[in-house]
Design an enzyme around this catalytic site. Structure first.
Site, PDB file in Angstrom:
ATOM      1  CB  VAL A 123      -1.552  -3.807  -4.195  1.00 40.27           C
ATOM      2  CG1 VAL A 123      -1.265  -4.851  -5.245  1.00 40.27           C
ATOM      3  CG2 VAL A 123      -1.261  -2.482  -5.071  1.00 40.27           C
TER       4      VAL A 123
ATOM      5  CB  SER B 145      -1.088   0.272   1.136  1.00 39.89           C
ATOM      6  OG  SER B 145      -0.286   0.182   2.188  1.00 39.89           O
TER       7      SER B 145
ATOM      8  CG  ASP C 226       7.443   8.734  -6.311  1.00 37.21           C
ATOM      9  OD1 ASP C 226       8.720   8.566  -5.882  1.00 37.21           O
ATOM     10  OD2 ASP C 226       6.479   8.422  -5.461  1.00 37.21           O
TER      11      ASP C 226
HETATM   12  N1  LIG Z   1       0.970  -6.109  -9.224  1.00 39.01           N
HETATM   13  C1  LIG Z   1       1.406  -6.136  -8.115  1.00 39.01           C
HETATM   14  N2  LIG Z   1       1.828  -7.250  -7.345  1.00 39.01           N
HETATM   15  C2  LIG Z   1       2.363  -7.168  -6.227  1.00 39.01           C
HETATM   16  N3  LIG Z   1       2.555  -5.832  -5.537  1.00 39.01           N
HETATM   17  C3  LIG Z   1       2.368  -4.766  -5.893  1.00 39.01           C
HETATM   18  C4  LIG Z   1       1.637  -4.808  -7.322  1.00 39.01           C
HETATM   19  N4  LIG Z   1       1.526  -3.557  -7.833  1.00 39.01           N
HETATM   20  C5  LIG Z   1       1.675  -3.056  -6.438  1.00 39.01           C
HETATM   21  N5  LIG Z   1       2.146  -3.492  -5.697  1.00 39.01           N
HETATM   22  C6  LIG Z   1       2.839  -3.262  -4.392  1.00 39.01           C
HETATM   23  O1  LIG Z   1       1.761  -2.295  -3.687  1.00 39.01           O
HETATM   24  C7  LIG Z   1       2.561  -1.029  -3.453  1.00 39.01           C
HETATM   25  C8  LIG Z   1       1.591   0.107  -3.433  1.00 39.01           C
HETATM   26  O2  LIG Z   1       1.264   0.265  -4.959  1.00 39.01           O
HETATM   27  P1  LIG Z   1       1.363   1.782  -5.618  1.00 39.01           P
HETATM   28  O3  LIG Z   1       2.871   2.094  -5.758  1.00 39.01           O
HETATM   29  O4  LIG Z   1       0.803   1.744  -6.954  1.00 39.01           O
HETATM   30  O5  LIG Z   1       0.641   2.667  -4.679  1.00 39.01           O
HETATM   31  P2  LIG Z   1       0.778   4.078  -4.192  1.00 39.01           P
HETATM   32  O6  LIG Z   1      -0.207   4.532  -3.427  1.00 39.01           O
HETATM   33  O7  LIG Z   1       1.137   4.856  -5.480  1.00 39.01           O
HETATM   34  O8  LIG Z   1       2.357   4.146  -3.502  1.00 39.01           O
HETATM   35  P3  LIG Z   1       3.242   5.496  -3.407  1.00 39.01           P
HETATM   36  O9  LIG Z   1       2.624   5.988  -1.986  1.00 39.01           O
HETATM   37  O10 LIG Z   1       4.378   4.613  -3.151  1.00 39.01           O
HETATM   38  O11 LIG Z   1       3.458   6.268  -4.626  1.00 39.01           O
HETATM   39  C9  LIG Z   1       3.869  -0.919  -4.066  1.00 39.01           C
HETATM   40  O12 LIG Z   1       4.770  -0.537  -3.453  1.00 39.01           O
HETATM   41  C10 LIG Z   1       4.021  -2.585  -4.319  1.00 39.01           C
HETATM   42  O13 LIG Z   1       4.864  -2.766  -3.258  1.00 39.01           O
END
Ligand SMILES: Nc1ncnc2c1ncn2[C@@H]1O[C@H](COP(=O)(O)OP(=O)(O)OP(=O)(O)O)[C@@H](O)[C@H]1O
Ligand SMILES: *[C@@H]1O[C@H](CO)[C@@H](O)[C@H](O)[C@H]1NC(C)=O
Ligand SMILES: *[C@@H]1O[C@H](CO)[C@@H](O)[C@H](O)[C@H]1NC(C)=O
Ligand SMILES: *[C@@H]1O[C@H](CO)[C@@H](O)[C@H](O)[C@H]1NC(C)=O
Ligand SMILES: *[C@@H]1O[C@H](CO)[C@@H](O)[C@H](O)[C@H]1NC(C)=O
Length: 462
Positions: free
Chosen positions: A118, A112, A241
């Site tokens: 996720v 997350s 980022d």
């Molecule tokens: N397809 C996937 N399979 C497994 N883990 C995933 C997948 N996609 C994302 N994650 C995990 O979920 C986390 C959160 O996803 P994402 O980076 O898209 O969210 P975010 O809210 O934009 O995060 P940030 O605050 O870091 O920008 C990621 O850091 C990753 O570890």
């Protein structure tokens, strides 16, 4: 495990179970809508102006998404894009839609961030997938609700980031971008769910302890991705980022998963000084092109970020002796932004070719093999193993080699080593794995293996 680590993992487990629960509640039971307690107290006027400001922001977000959709859609009203998105974007294939989510089983939280959550799920058909949804307890939501006092409107606003990501994931398909399997959007609460190929969060600490070959692979994957992004269907894309947590691993391959901070914008300029790239320890000034755009700014920004977040940690350490000068050259060229992405990719592919062909080992004398007796079609059992680093196995010493010659050279350099086995197993580059040991009790037939025993110790073994 030290006490601190136990506490940490307990806390992580607690956070995880709370998060799983909330996802279950959100995804399966529908929304539990909460109106802010202070809402009634606000004057109507104040509320109206907050609402207007929020819908301004929402409109702004939607304007950002429009140019990312297929050309030609730009003139059409935004309100229809979501329901028609797949029709517009997918020429064939059967992407997963809301139906795929009906009987899915949530298994665990994969990760997350500020914006998204996720979750690992099993879809109705039994296949595993990762679902990306808005993180209801994330900082993005919290900040928005604090400012606008409107949870529903805020969910729409935050969802628009996920919508942008869905469009980008679709337009930027590449082996090193997480595969978008489908999406579900358009319910009355503005919920958006992206259905993705499941990966595992990138564990930088674990990677630091992995063999060079695996660390090189991550860097090569990254460079291949950046090469694609520099001339993508959407133009040159910058990852604003750029951190390890924006990536996941799928069977040893690096894949970008967080795309909501990708930018396709070009930077306008009048002179070179307008084209500065600033990083914590380094500033660069790029050229302003005759067309009035900073030349290669997005590409260069990505290269330097790859250098500072990935290459410096993963690439030089324990590079094979015959390749260190090439690795150092890459480090310098990317760290000084002297090479563009084409040249960087060429340099990486060159290293890969040398490594696979064993050409970097030219100087090893063939005579090292004379010290060994070889037994083909055999393996050993009852091994006395010793550890080495960085080994592919926790218990013993398992390393990737180009062939018997390199293995013999390595065995000679380990004081405990008296024999090694070339196994049938190969690494991602196609190099065989060799097991080194100090002693063994039995030889057993195995068509795929060869055992090499040092002549000086063969006598002892009798
Ligand atoms: N397809 C996937 N399979 C497994 N883990 C995933 C997948 N996609 C994302 N994650 C995990 O979920 C986390 C959160 O996803 P994402 O980076 O898209 O969210 P975010 O809210 O934009 O995060 P940030 O605050 O870091 O920008 C990621 O850091 C990753 O570890
Ligand atoms: C980079 O530029 C900024 C703004 O001009 C300046 O404050 C900073 O000190 C510079 N950093 C380095 C490392 O030169
Ligand atoms: C690149 O090489 C030059 C000359 O050897 C050196 O001064 C510089 O610090 C190096 N830069 C990086 C990023 O390694
Ligand atoms: C990089 O390579 C692509 C083809 O892969 C080519 O079209 C492009 O012009 C090259 N860019 C530079 C700056 O050489
Ligand atoms: C190697 O193993 C054999 C059989 O188990 C044993 O007899 C021998 O003493 C061992 N040699 C050494 C050097 O440990």
């Amino acid at each position: 495990m030290p006490a601190a680590a136990v506490g940490k993992s307990l806390r992580a487990a607690a956070v995880l179970s709370v998060a799983v629960l909330s996802v279950l509640v959100c995804l399966l039971l529908g929304s539990v809508q909460q109106l802010g307690g202070g809402r009634q107290d606000l004057l109507d006027e104040e509320l109206a102006s907050l609402r207007a400001a929020l819908s301004d922001q929402l409109a702004q977000r939607r304007r950002e998404i429009l140019p990312l959709l297929s050309p030609g859609r730009v003139e059409e009203p935004f309100s229809t894009w979501d329901s028609n998105l797949w029709g517009e974007l997918t020429g064939g294939g059967a992407p997963l839609g809301c139906g795929a989510l009906r009987d899915m089983r949530p298994l665990e939280v994969l990760g997350s961030g500020y914006t998204k959550l996720v979750v690992k799920v099993t879809l109705a058909g039994g296949e595993p997938a990762a679902l990306k949804v808005v993180n209801e307890h994330g900082i993005d939501m919290a900040k928005c609700v604090e400012g606008f006092k409107d949870p529903l409107g805020c969910r729409q606003l935050v969802s628009s980031k996920l919508s942008k990501e869905v469009v980008l994931l679709h337009r930027l398909r590449h082996p090193n971008v997480i595969e978008l399997r489908g999406h579900c959007a358009g319910d009355s609460e503005g919920r958006v769910t992206a259905i993705l190929e499941q990966g595992n969060p990138l564990q930088m600490l674990q990677l630091l302890q992995s063999p060079w070959e695996d660390r090189f692979r991550v860097c090569l994957d990254l460079v291949r991705l950046l090469h694609f992004l520099s001339r993508s269907p959407l133009g040159s894309v910058a990852l604003l980022d750029f951190q390890p947590r924006q990536f996941v691993m799928v069977s040893g391959e690096l894949k970008l998963t967080d795309l909501d901070d990708a930018s396709t914008a070009a930077t306008p300029c009048r002179r070179d000084a307008d084209c500065s790239l600033q990083f914590p320890h380094r500033n660069f000034t790029l050229a302003c092109s005759p067309r009035g755009l900073c030349e290669g700014l997005n590409e260069k920004m990505n290269i330097y970020n790859a250098y500072r977040y990935f290459f410096t940690y993963l690439l030089p350490h324990q590079a094979p002796p015959g390749l260190t000068h090439l690795v150092e050259h890459i480090m310098n060229a990317t760290g000084e932004l002297k090479a563009d992405i084409n040249q960087t990719l060429d340099a990486f592919e060159h290293i890969l070719r040398l490594y696979q062909s064993g050409l970097h080992l030219d100087k090893l004398p063939t005579s090292v093999l004379r010290d060994y007796n070889v037994m083909r079609g055999m393996t050993t059992s009852g091994d006395a193993e010793y550890r080495c680093w960085p080994s592919y196995s926790q218990q013993g010493c398992v390393l990737s080699v180009h062939g018997a010659k390199e293995a013999a050279h390595i065995c000679n350099s380990h004081s405990q080593c008296t024999s090694f086995t070339l196994t049938g197993q190969k690494t991602w580059t196609g190099r065989p794995l060799a097991t080194f040991r100090s002693n063994f009790s039995l030889l057993v037939p195995d068509e795929t293996s060869e055992v090499y025993v040092k002549k000086s110790t063969a006598v002892l073994l009798r």
